[in-house]
Design a protein around this motif. Structure first.
Motif: not given
Length: 160
Positions: A11-23, A46-51, A58-64, A87-90
Motif C-alpha cells: 500500500r502507498g500513496v502516489t500523485t495522479i497526473t494527467y488523470g492516469f494511474l498505472y499497474f 469498462t467505460s474508459g475507467y480501466l484499459s 491504465r486506470v482513468e481517474s476522475a480528476g486531473h 463506487e466502481i470496479s472493473a
C-alpha cells in the motif's frame, strides 16, 4: 463460501497526473505515457475507467492532478466481491513476464515496493476498485492537493 486467501499486499500513496494511474510489470521500463497506445482509446475494458495494454493496465481517474492511496493485493484465487465499500470496479487480465507488479502515477513515482502476484509468464485476473470519484466530480478542482482524494484497490489472482 469463498475460501480464497490474501497472500500479499503493498500500500502507498502516489500523485495522479494527467488523470492516469498505472499497474505494470515491475521490471523493465515504465510505460511512457506520451507513447501509450491506450491514449488512442484501444482495448478499453469498462467505460474508459480501466484499459488493458501489453503488460500493464491504465486506470482513468476522475480528476486531473491529485493524491491517491493505492493498495495492491495478491490472492490465491478469486477474492470475494467488495462492492458495498467502493463506487466502481472493473475486471481485466494481465500477463507479466516476471510475475511482479507495481503501481505508479504518470510522474513515475511508484507506491511502495513491487509485489509478486504469480509465477513468471502467468496470466492474472485483476479487479480494480475505486472510491472518491463522485466527490471529485462534485468539487471539481476546489480541493486540497495535500489530501488523498481517491482510493484504489487492485486485487490479482491466477487465471484458470
Amino acid at each position: 463460501m469463498n475460501n480464497s486467501q490474501k497472500i500479499g499486499s503493498v500500500r502507498g500513496v502516489t500523485t495522479i497526473t494527467y488523470g492516469f494511474l498505472y499497474f505494470q510489470e515491475a521490471y523493465g521500463n515504465l510505460v511512457d505515457w506520451s507513447d501509450d497506445p491506450l491514449m488512442e482509446g484501444k482495448k478499453v475494458i469498462t467505460s474508459g475507467y480501466l484499459s488493458e495494454g501489453d503488460g500493464y493496465l491504465r486506470v482513468e481517474s476522475a480528476g486531473h492532478t491529485l493524491l491517491a492511496e493505492v493498495e495492491i493485493q495478491a490472492w490465491d484465487r478469486e477474492p470475494p466481491l467488495e462492492l458495498t465499500e467502493w463506487e466502481i470496479s472493473a475486471d481485466a487480465f494481465l500477463k507479466l513476464r516476471s510475475g511482479f507488479i507495481i503501481a505508479y502515477g504518470m510522474d513515475g513515482e511508484a507506491i511502495g515496493e513491487d509485489l509478486v502476484i504469480g509465477p513468471a509468464g502467468a496470466i492474472s485476473n485483476v479487479r480494480v476498485y475505486c472510491r472518491g470519484r463522485q466527490r471529485l466530480r462534485e468539487i471539481h478542482d476546489d480541493f486540497d492537493f495535500d489530501e488523498i482524494q481517491e482510493e484504489y484497490l487492485a486485487q490479482f489472482w491466477p487465471a484458470p
